[in-house]
Design a protein around this motif. Structure first.
Motif, PDB file in Angstrom:
ATOM      1  N   GLN A 160      -3.909  15.291  -8.513  1.00 29.97           N
ATOM      2  CA  GLN A 160      -5.281  15.577  -8.399  1.00 29.97           C
ATOM      3  C   GLN A 160      -5.769  14.284  -7.782  1.00 29.97           C
ATOM      4  O   GLN A 160      -5.191  13.168  -7.776  1.00 29.97           O
ATOM      5  N   LYS A 166      -7.154  11.599  -7.063  1.00 33.99           N
ATOM      6  CA  LYS A 166      -8.392  10.252  -7.581  1.00 33.99           C
ATOM      7  C   LYS A 166      -8.594   9.727  -7.386  1.00 33.99           C
ATOM      8  O   LYS A 166      -8.911   8.071  -8.061  1.00 33.99           O
ATOM      9  N   GLN A 185     -18.791   9.309 -11.104  1.00 31.56           N
ATOM     10  CA  GLN A 185     -17.324   9.937 -11.748  1.00 31.56           C
ATOM     11  C   GLN A 185     -16.262   8.815 -12.067  1.00 31.56           C
ATOM     12  O   GLN A 185     -15.358   8.991 -13.053  1.00 31.56           O
ATOM     13  N   SER A 225     -16.263   9.622 -15.979  1.00 35.66           N
ATOM     14  CA  SER A 225     -15.690  10.190 -16.294  1.00 35.66           C
ATOM     15  C   SER A 225     -14.754   9.966 -16.247  1.00 35.66           C
ATOM     16  O   SER A 225     -13.971  11.358 -15.883  1.00 35.66           O
ATOM     17  N   GLU A 226     -14.126   9.377 -14.907  1.00 35.34           N
ATOM     18  CA  GLU A 226     -12.484   9.603 -14.711  1.00 35.34           C
ATOM     19  C   GLU A 226     -12.298  10.756 -13.746  1.00 35.34           C
ATOM     20  O   GLU A 226     -11.030  11.370 -13.501  1.00 35.34           O
ATOM     21  N   GLU A 227     -13.655  11.320 -12.791  1.00 34.96           N
ATOM     22  CA  GLU A 227     -13.406  12.383 -12.549  1.00 34.96           C
ATOM     23  C   GLU A 227     -12.209  11.551 -11.284  1.00 34.96           C
ATOM     24  O   GLU A 227     -11.461  12.274 -10.583  1.00 34.96           O
ATOM     25  N   GLU A 273     -16.460  18.728 -11.618  1.00 36.98           N
ATOM     26  CA  GLU A 273     -15.632  18.590 -12.082  1.00 36.98           C
ATOM     27  C   GLU A 273     -15.374  18.612 -14.101  1.00 36.98           C
ATOM     28  O   GLU A 273     -14.508  19.219 -13.772  1.00 36.98           O
ATOM     29  N   ARG A 274     -15.936  17.742 -13.682  1.00 35.07           N
ATOM     30  CA  ARG A 274     -15.957  17.141 -14.856  1.00 35.07           C
ATOM     31  C   ARG A 274     -17.094  18.083 -16.041  1.00 35.07           C
ATOM     32  O   ARG A 274     -17.618  17.945 -17.336  1.00 35.07           O
TER      33      ARG A 274
END
Lengths: 294, 286
Positions: free
Chosen positions: A44, A46, A109, A112-114, B123-124
């Protein structure tokens, strides 16, 4: 009161740092390798940048990337060193979350750990450090060939000559610069003290994290402060647009770097000439004359 | 004044407040912004701002996306609105509840609707959470990537269809209610199928309402931008979004006014086309 931009990283990203990298003194090459490692090992993207409509992405180019590679902001806009900086942006982009073009405040983000690692203004990272101080580390920005360029945002206080109550204004400035008031300002809006203060116990760990990174960044050996654009007046928006359009064309539309810089250079020169804005640090002084793109 | 005089003057007096309102809040700003688009820094007149608008990197994509969205969204909304209006008109059990449910998005601002749909697609967001919990996905799917134009446009079309179909439906419901039952009864007598009734009786008689709704929706579609800004960020751009960015972010009201002028010209042109293309001959009007 001062603020700046730093890097916030989720501790989950730290194991992917390139070997031998000092997390408090990263280079742009190491930052790129870090982003690549995360993408390759987790599958991903990140890393994130605030490149959405309400984001402050233009400041990344004006105060960080371009001066770190070229040593200037305006005069060196289109030279080979600046082109190398843009090449870095192109290279890192595949490992950056493609939703970055919607991001405004990176704290969202990060929480939300996106994304795990993001560059943004301290006030726009504040919630991440405040809500989860144990999950995140605050880091100085990476350094390029010309130094660790960063944009300090200093709030200045002044009294107009025509003020009715000069003594009252002086008293207000004294009050605003008291350590206690500065700590309150920090707690309320995330602008950091400009004089040395000890962080009292009631300052939250999140702010302490950010404050320490701000100090490390400003006091690093290769620190290269690149001031906020000055003297542009109403042309400030046009100035930002030059950098954002350059980003859009080079990175999002995959256009040739040299050609885009050549095109945008003319627009930048028109902005500087129309605004009659002299160069500001780290560009060498142009006296009273408008800053010239070399 | 005599009573007859009063009767002659009264309609104009009643029109006066709305006329003043329109002059102050619509005509005056319109003329001002029109002038702004042509005004040079030194007070003279110039086409410089239009040049800046046309040569801007974002201009051609903005025109294309705006037209594309108008072409996709309006037919989708009209088919949906017509189905919804016919459902309400069919007087099924609970059909009045449909009316209330369909009208909910009318009360929500454009930006709020954009944020709701962003929360769904990100995404989330809700959609990915549901798909992952159902086991249909292992990792979140990135719908709102700037590289994925098809998904970006689909998300905007969905958001806009959800948000603005109900206004079309309300106009069509009103139009349907003004069609006398006799026409439909006559169609029944001649053995028309339900499809024939819609196609040959309802739609032709609905033409004036369709015209109003089309004009309204098209003008509004040229003005859409908060939804697009909230859902796609810099991934997609529209004429109205560019006008907003020029005004708000780049602080250049002149180029913003030039874009607004272009949007106005497009709106007037499309209105003329609808007025001419959907004109109702005297003998067909109710």
């Amino acid at each position: 009161m001062q603020a700046t931009y730093i890097v916030a990283a989720n501790k989950k990203a730290l194991p992917f740092l390139p070997a031998g990298a000092d997390v408090n003194a990263l280079t742009y090459a190491q930052y790129l390798q870090w982003a690549k490692n995360v993408k390759e090992k987790t599958g991903q993207a990140k890393f994130g940048f605030p490149a959405g409509a309400s984001g402050l992405m233009h400041r990344f180019f004006q105060g960080f990337l371009v001066p770190a590679y070229s040593g200037g902001v305006v005069t060196t806009f289109a030279n080979d060193d600046a082109a190398a900086g843009w090449k870095w942006m192109v290279d890192v982009w595949p490992y950056v979350n493609p939703q970055s073009t919607t991001y405004g405040f990176m704290q969202e983000q990060l929480l939300s750990e996106e994304v795990w690692v993001a560059w943004d203004h301290v006030a726009r990272l504040k919630d991440a450090f405040e809500n989860k101080p144990n999950d995140f580390v605050a880091l100085p920005v990476p350094a390029g060939p010309k130094g660790r360029a960063f944009m300090p945002v200093v709030a200045g206080l002044a009294i107009p000559k025509t003020a009715n109550n000069v003594n009252g204004a002086k008293a207000l400035i004294s009050y605003l610069t008291e350590p206690k008031t500065q700590i309150t300002t920090l707690r309320e809006v995330g602008f950091f003290p400009f004089t040395n203060v000890d962080y009292p116990g009631y300052v939250s760990p999140g702010f302490k994290l950010e404050g320490e990174a701000v100090t490390k960044q400003a006091n690093s050996k290769d620190a290269l402060p690149a001031l906020l654009p000055q003297g542009l007046g109403a042309k400030g928006g046009d100035f930002n647009k030059v950098y954002l359009d350059t980003f859009k064309r080079i990175v999002l539309n995959n256009e040739d770097i040299k050609k885009v810089l050549g095109d945008q250079k003319k627009i930048l020169q028109t902005v500087m000439t129309d605004a009659k804005a002299p160069c500001w640090s780290p560009d060498p002084s142009s006296g009273d004359k408008p800053c010239e793109v070399k | 004044m005599t009573r007859r005089h009063w009767q002659q003057v009264t309609p104009y007096l009643l029109l006066l407040p709305s006329t003043i309102f329109i002059l102050i809040f619509f005509s005056y700003p319109m003329v001002e912004s029109f002038a702004l688009a042509f005004r040079a820094d030194d007070g003279g007149w110039t086409l410089k701002h239009f040049e800046a608008m046309v040569t801007d990197v974002a201009f051609v994509p903005a025109v294309c996306t705006t037209l594309l969205l108008v072409v996709i969204i309006i037919p989708v909304q009209f088919v949906l609105a017509l189905i919804m209006a016919l459902l309400i008109q069919a007087k099924l059990k609970f059909s009045s509840i449909f009316l209330y449910i369909y009208s909910i998005p009318l009360g929500i601002s454009e930006l709020a609707a954009g944020i709701v749909w962003f929360a769904l697609f990100t995404e989330r967001g809700y959609l990915n959470s549901i798909l992952i919990n159902l086991g249909l996905l292992n990792t979140p799917f990135i719908f709102l990537s700037y590289q994925n134009t098809v998904w970006l446009i689909s998300a905007v079309v969905l958001a806009e269809a959800w948000r603005a179909t109900s206004i079309v439906m309300i106009i069509l419901v009103a139009g349907l209610q003004s069609i006398p039952n006799e026409y439909l009864e006559a169609a029944d007598v001649f053995g028309a199928s339900p499809w024939d009734k819609v196609w040959r009786v309802i739609l032709p008689l609905l033409k004036p309402s369709l015209q109003v709704a089309l004009i309204l929706r098209t003008i509004l579609a040229f003005q859409v931008f908060a939804v697009v800004l909230a859902v796609t960020g810099r991934g997609l751009t529209l004429l109205a979004a560019e006008a907003y960015l020029w005004y708000n972010t780049y602080r250049n009201p002149n180029v913003a006014a030039a874009l607004a002028t272009l949007i106005m010209v497009l709106s007037i042109a499309s209105t003329m086309i609808y007025l001419w293309g959907l004109r109702t001959p005297e003998e067909q009007s109710l």
